[in-house]
Design a protein around this motif. Structure first.
Motif, PDB file in Angstrom:
ATOM      1  N   GLY A  10     -60.380 -18.450   8.724  1.00 47.57           N
ATOM      2  CA  GLY A  10     -59.718 -19.714   9.028  1.00 47.57           C
ATOM      3  C   GLY A  10     -59.029 -19.583  10.370  1.00 47.57           C
ATOM      4  N   ILE A  11     -58.392 -20.637  10.809  1.00 44.66           N
ATOM      5  CA  ILE A  11     -57.659 -20.588  12.068  1.00 44.66           C
ATOM      6  C   ILE A  11     -56.168 -20.662  11.767  1.00 44.66           C
ATOM      7  CG2 ILE A  11     -57.178 -21.772  14.241  1.00 44.66           C
ATOM      8  CD1 ILE A  11     -60.045 -22.678  14.318  1.00 44.66           C
ATOM      9  N   PHE A  12     -55.478 -19.584  12.058  1.00 41.06           N
ATOM     10  CA  PHE A  12     -54.021 -19.593  11.948  1.00 41.06           C
ATOM     11  C   PHE A  12     -53.462 -20.369  13.145  1.00 41.06           C
ATOM     12  CE2 PHE A  12     -55.151 -15.856   9.474  1.00 41.06           C
ATOM     13  CZ  PHE A  12     -54.320 -15.993   8.362  1.00 41.06           C
ATOM     14  N   ALA A  13     -52.407 -21.117  12.890  1.00 41.99           N
ATOM     15  CA  ALA A  13     -51.826 -21.922  13.970  1.00 41.99           C
ATOM     16  C   ALA A  13     -50.317 -21.977  13.836  1.00 41.99           C
ATOM     17  CB  ALA A  13     -52.402 -23.333  13.949  1.00 41.99           C
ATOM     18  N   ARG A  14     -49.650 -22.133  14.971  1.00 43.29           N
ATOM     19  CA  ARG A  14     -48.206 -22.403  14.980  1.00 43.29           C
ATOM     20  C   ARG A  14     -48.029 -23.909  14.940  1.00 43.29           C
ATOM     21  NH1 ARG A  14     -45.434 -18.762  18.104  1.00 43.29           N
ATOM     22  NH2 ARG A  14     -43.626 -20.104  17.795  1.00 43.29           N
ATOM     23  N   LYS A  15     -47.448 -24.380  13.860  1.00 42.14           N
ATOM     24  CA  LYS A  15     -47.255 -25.814  13.680  1.00 42.14           C
ATOM     25  C   LYS A  15     -46.460 -26.423  14.834  1.00 42.14           C
ATOM     26  CE  LYS A  15     -45.457 -29.138  10.279  1.00 42.14           C
ATOM     27  NZ  LYS A  15     -44.781 -29.248   8.946  1.00 42.14           N
ATOM     28  N   SER A  16     -45.463 -25.700  15.276  1.00 40.98           N
ATOM     29  CA  SER A  16     -44.609 -26.221  16.358  1.00 40.98           C
ATOM     30  C   SER A  16     -45.417 -26.431  17.638  1.00 40.98           C
ATOM     31  CB  SER A  16     -43.448 -25.256  16.621  1.00 40.98           C
ATOM     32  OG  SER A  16     -43.929 -23.963  16.917  1.00 40.98           O
ATOM     33  N   ALA A  17     -46.387 -25.558  17.889  1.00 43.49           N
ATOM     34  CA  ALA A  17     -47.186 -25.682  19.117  1.00 43.49           C
ATOM     35  C   ALA A  17     -48.075 -26.917  19.042  1.00 43.49           C
ATOM     36  CB  ALA A  17     -48.035 -24.427  19.309  1.00 43.49           C
ATOM     37  N   LEU A  18     -48.684 -27.143  17.887  1.00 38.03           N
ATOM     38  CA  LEU A  18     -49.561 -28.309  17.747  1.00 38.03           C
ATOM     39  C   LEU A  18     -48.746 -29.598  17.814  1.00 38.03           C
ATOM     40  CD1 LEU A  18     -52.047 -27.200  14.916  1.00 38.03           C
ATOM     41  CD2 LEU A  18     -52.148 -26.778  17.378  1.00 38.03           C
ATOM     42  N   GLY A  65     -46.697 -13.762  19.331  1.00 41.07           N
ATOM     43  CA  GLY A  65     -46.371 -15.049  19.943  1.00 41.07           C
ATOM     44  C   GLY A  65     -47.035 -15.302  21.276  1.00 41.07           C
ATOM     45  N   ARG A  66     -48.105 -14.583  21.594  1.00 42.08           N
ATOM     46  CA  ARG A  66     -48.763 -14.770  22.891  1.00 42.08           C
ATOM     47  C   ARG A  66     -49.796 -15.892  22.860  1.00 42.08           C
ATOM     48  NH1 ARG A  66     -49.334  -8.776  22.984  1.00 42.08           N
ATOM     49  NH2 ARG A  66     -51.579  -9.096  22.719  1.00 42.08           N
ATOM     50  N   VAL A  67     -50.289 -16.262  21.671  1.00 38.72           N
ATOM     51  CA  VAL A  67     -51.256 -17.357  21.516  1.00 38.72           C
ATOM     52  C   VAL A  67     -50.812 -18.237  20.353  1.00 38.72           C
ATOM     53  CG1 VAL A  67     -53.224 -16.036  22.417  1.00 38.72           C
ATOM     54  CG2 VAL A  67     -52.735 -16.035  19.966  1.00 38.72           C
ATOM     55  N   PRO A  68     -51.146 -19.532  20.379  1.00 44.42           N
ATOM     56  CA  PRO A  68     -50.761 -20.415  19.263  1.00 44.42           C
ATOM     57  C   PRO A  68     -51.826 -20.517  18.177  1.00 44.42           C
ATOM     58  CG  PRO A  68     -51.565 -21.731  21.092  1.00 44.42           C
ATOM     59  CD  PRO A  68     -51.616 -20.308  21.557  1.00 44.42           C
ATOM     60  N   TYR A 113     -52.955 -13.029   6.364  1.00 41.17           N
ATOM     61  CA  TYR A 113     -52.049 -14.080   5.882  1.00 41.17           C
ATOM     62  C   TYR A 113     -50.649 -13.539   5.558  1.00 41.17           C
ATOM     63  CZ  TYR A 113     -50.331 -17.942   2.957  1.00 41.17           C
ATOM     64  OH  TYR A 113     -49.581 -18.950   2.415  1.00 41.17           O
ATOM     65  N   GLY A 114     -50.592 -12.390   4.900  1.00 38.40           N
ATOM     66  CA  GLY A 114     -49.307 -11.834   4.505  1.00 38.40           C
ATOM     67  C   GLY A 114     -48.416 -11.540   5.710  1.00 38.40           C
ATOM     68  N   ASP A 115     -48.939 -10.845   6.689  1.00 41.78           N
ATOM     69  CA  ASP A 115     -48.145 -10.485   7.870  1.00 41.78           C
ATOM     70  C   ASP A 115     -47.764 -11.716   8.679  1.00 41.78           C
ATOM     71  OD1 ASP A 115     -48.270  -7.811   7.242  1.00 41.78           O
ATOM     72  OD2 ASP A 115     -49.959  -7.385   8.577  1.00 41.78           O
ATOM     73  N   PHE A 116     -48.697 -12.644   8.822  1.00 36.50           N
ATOM     74  CA  PHE A 116     -48.395 -13.849   9.605  1.00 36.50           C
ATOM     75  C   PHE A 116     -47.355 -14.724   8.896  1.00 36.50           C
ATOM     76  CE2 PHE A 116     -52.755 -14.004  12.004  1.00 36.50           C
ATOM     77  CZ  PHE A 116     -52.394 -12.847  12.685  1.00 36.50           C
ATOM     78  N   LYS A 129     -43.985 -13.308   9.493  1.00 37.25           N
ATOM     79  CA  LYS A 129     -43.538 -13.488  10.878  1.00 37.25           C
ATOM     80  C   LYS A 129     -43.141 -14.938  11.171  1.00 37.25           C
ATOM     81  CE  LYS A 129     -43.077 -12.741  15.341  1.00 37.25           C
ATOM     82  NZ  LYS A 129     -42.024 -11.871  15.894  1.00 37.25           N
ATOM     83  N   TRP A 130     -43.974 -15.889  10.750  1.00 40.21           N
ATOM     84  CA  TRP A 130     -43.783 -17.265  11.193  1.00 40.21           C
ATOM     85  C   TRP A 130     -43.278 -18.222  10.116  1.00 40.21           C
ATOM     86  CZ3 TRP A 130     -43.251 -16.995  16.036  1.00 40.21           C
ATOM     87  CH2 TRP A 130     -44.043 -16.144  16.812  1.00 40.21           C
ATOM     88  N   GLY A 131     -43.261 -17.798   8.876  1.00 44.10           N
ATOM     89  CA  GLY A 131     -42.681 -18.620   7.809  1.00 44.10           C
ATOM     90  C   GLY A 131     -43.238 -20.026   7.773  1.00 44.10           C
ATOM     91  N   SER A 132     -42.359 -21.017   7.761  1.00 37.60           N
ATOM     92  CA  SER A 132     -42.790 -22.416   7.629  1.00 37.60           C
ATOM     93  C   SER A 132     -43.477 -22.937   8.888  1.00 37.60           C
ATOM     94  CB  SER A 132     -41.589 -23.307   7.292  1.00 37.60           C
ATOM     95  OG  SER A 132     -40.610 -23.229   8.328  1.00 37.60           O
ATOM     96  N   ASP A 133     -43.455 -22.171   9.973  1.00 36.90           N
ATOM     97  CA  ASP A 133     -44.140 -22.600  11.204  1.00 36.90           C
ATOM     98  C   ASP A 133     -45.618 -22.212  11.186  1.00 36.90           C
ATOM     99  OD1 ASP A 133     -44.152 -23.878  13.697  1.00 36.90           O
ATOM    100  OD2 ASP A 133     -43.952 -21.969  14.770  1.00 36.90           O
ATOM    101  N   LEU A 134     -46.044 -21.522  10.122  1.00 39.73           N
ATOM    102  CA  LEU A 134     -47.435 -21.077  10.044  1.00 39.73           C
ATOM    103  C   LEU A 134     -48.309 -22.105   9.330  1.00 39.73           C
ATOM    104  CD1 LEU A 134     -49.454 -18.669  10.492  1.00 39.73           C
ATOM    105  CD2 LEU A 134     -48.983 -18.057   8.108  1.00 39.73           C
ATOM    106  N   LEU A 135     -49.454 -22.377   9.932  1.00 47.32           N
ATOM    107  CA  LEU A 135     -50.486 -23.202   9.306  1.00 47.32           C
ATOM    108  C   LEU A 135     -51.769 -22.374   9.208  1.00 47.32           C
ATOM    109  CD1 LEU A 135     -50.085 -26.530  11.349  1.00 47.32           C
ATOM    110  CD2 LEU A 135     -49.280 -26.118   9.012  1.00 47.32           C
ATOM    111  N   VAL A 136     -52.550 -22.626   8.164  1.00 51.72           N
ATOM    112  CA  VAL A 136     -53.889 -22.044   8.079  1.00 51.72           C
ATOM    113  C   VAL A 136     -54.870 -23.204   8.028  1.00 51.72           C
ATOM    114  CG1 VAL A 136     -55.436 -20.468   6.894  1.00 51.72           C
ATOM    115  CG2 VAL A 136     -52.965 -20.097   6.768  1.00 51.72           C
TER     116      VAL A 136
END
Length: 416
Positions: free
Chosen positions: A137-145, A254-257, A266-269, A272-279
């Motif tokens: 899947g594609i992990f994403a930072r919700k805040s960046a999107l 935090g070098r890429v969104p 998934y576990g490590d991400f 790290k990013w908590g509620s800011d993480l999207l899959v």
């Protein structure tokens, strides 16, 4: 007759088999993480305690030389009854005569519940089954999107090719990121086919003609494949992905969104990013979203002298309760519809249910041909050349020539 004498005679006439030691079923597995090994060991103990006819005894072998160990043992006639295999190698082992079909050994009702990622097949026969799978899947930072005004895709409405191109362009143009996405092109080996051949298929191309698995021409070098190759090359020429990543930590640090990788991260991400993480689901490049399928699976050797005992363990291991227990102990995705509702993370409201949906809806198996090892190594070399700027059409044509020559040299691998 004296009662005591009669009793003694009856005891003496009890069949010897009632007191026989259980039949030993030897098993090999490759070395892997502690969670998986411990869960497997506990399953064996439960099986051995559940009955007294068979006793499974397992041995763990180094992963780096595991396939070579299987081949050597097969040639020497010393393979154990049960051993695990990386699913893409199953057709080669079946073609070589190392393993036997499971069709008559596996419970028919149980077989119907196994997803594509839990089966290894060759020429229409089932040769291996697995308790778990992983999913891309594609992990994403919700805040960046959100900051860039980008639509968050869903399973029912993933990004299209045009949208995905727009997402990458927008994130790049924002100036917030040197590279918008990490695709782990620094990895070696199977990653390239596991991760990127589903993208090729989503464009409409393929590694081989899926109907006969002996023809690459028109599939790996046809218009859809060329379109994929040019787009893939563009990820690097447009600066969307790093051609020479120094490590695989770009998203975590935090070098890429965006990060295209598997459920194992998934576990490590999440930490790290908590509620800011999207899959996010994989993009639909035209022929539907697609991801790679299948992980390590179990089969029975052709030389096994007690296939009924080996089958008894495999049926036990593939029961819904055992598959669910493996999932809970390892966080890996269950491969059966019967097990998913019993798991902690993948039931209908589980925190990682989306991965089960990705796997069930989008997973495609790699070509079930004995020639797969050559196909995958050729595909990796081809994509690496494309990343470095090689002419896409010429490079794909060369790959087709190599693959078809290999198939011809091996008389079609028994597929014709």
């Amino acid at each position: 007759m004296n009662k005591k004498i009669l009793t003694a005679l009856l005891v003496l006439t009890v069949p010897v088999s009632a007191y026989a030691d259980p039949i030993t079923i030897n098993m090999w597995r490759h070395e892997t993480g502690d969670d998986e090994v411990n869960a497997n060991r506990a399953a064996i103990e439960r099986f051995n305690k559940s009955q007294d006819r068979y006793r499974v005894v397992y041995e763990s072998l180094p992963k780096g030389s595991y396939t070579q160990a299987i081949t050597a043992a097969a040639l020497a006639g010393t393979l154990p009854c049960i051993f695990d295999m990386d699913q893409p190698t199953v057709p080669n082992f079946a073609w070589s005569g190392y393993i036997r079909p499971l069709d008559t050994h596996l419970d028919a009702k149980l077989r119907k519940t196994i997803n594509a990622g839990g089966k290894g097949e060759f020429k229409g026969k089932l040769y291996s089954v697995g308790q778990f799978d992983v999913a891309l899947g594609i992990f994403a930072r919700k805040s960046a999107l959100t900051r860039a005004g980008i639509r968050i895709p869903t399973v029912s409405k993933p990004w299209t090719l045009e949208e995905f191109n727009g997402v990458l362009a927008t994130l790049k143009a924002s100036g917030d990121w040197e590279y918008p996405i990490e695709i782990h092109n620094g990895y070696d080996g199977e990653w390239w086919t596991y991760a990127f051949s589903p993208w090729l298929q989503s464009f409409g191309g393929d590694l081989l003609n899926p109907k006969d698995l002996t023809q690459a021409d028109g599939y790996l070098n046809g218009p859809a494949a060329v379109k994929f190759g040019q787009w893939f090359q563009g990820l690097f020429t447009k600066g969307y992905a790093n051609k020479k990543p120094a490590d695989d930590q770009a998203f975590l640090l935090g070098r890429v969104p965006l990060d295209y990788t598997g459920s194992w991260a998934y576990g490590d991400f999440s930490k790290k990013w908590g509620s800011d993480l999207l899959v996010l689901p994989p993009p639909n490049f035209g022929k539907g979203p697609k991801i790679g399928a299948a992980s390590w699976q179990w089969g029975i050797s052709s030389s096994c002298k007690n296939p009924e005992g080996a089958a008894a363990y495999i049926n036990f291991m593939m029961s819904p309760k055992e598959v669910a227990t493996m999932s809970d102990k390892t966080s890996l995705i269950p491969t059966t519809t019967g097990a998913a509702p019993l798991t902690r993370d993948y039931h209908s409201k589980g925190k990682a249910r989306f991965y089960y949906e990705f796997s069930k809806r989008f997973a495609v198996s790699r070509p079930p041909t004995p020639g797969y090892p050559f196909v995958t190594s050729t595909f990796e070399k081809t994509l690496r050349a494309i990343v470095q700027g090689a002419n896409v059409q010429d490079t794909l044509d060369d790959a087709v020539d190599l693959i078809e020559r290999n198939i011809k040299d091996n008389k079609g691998y028994g597929l014709k």
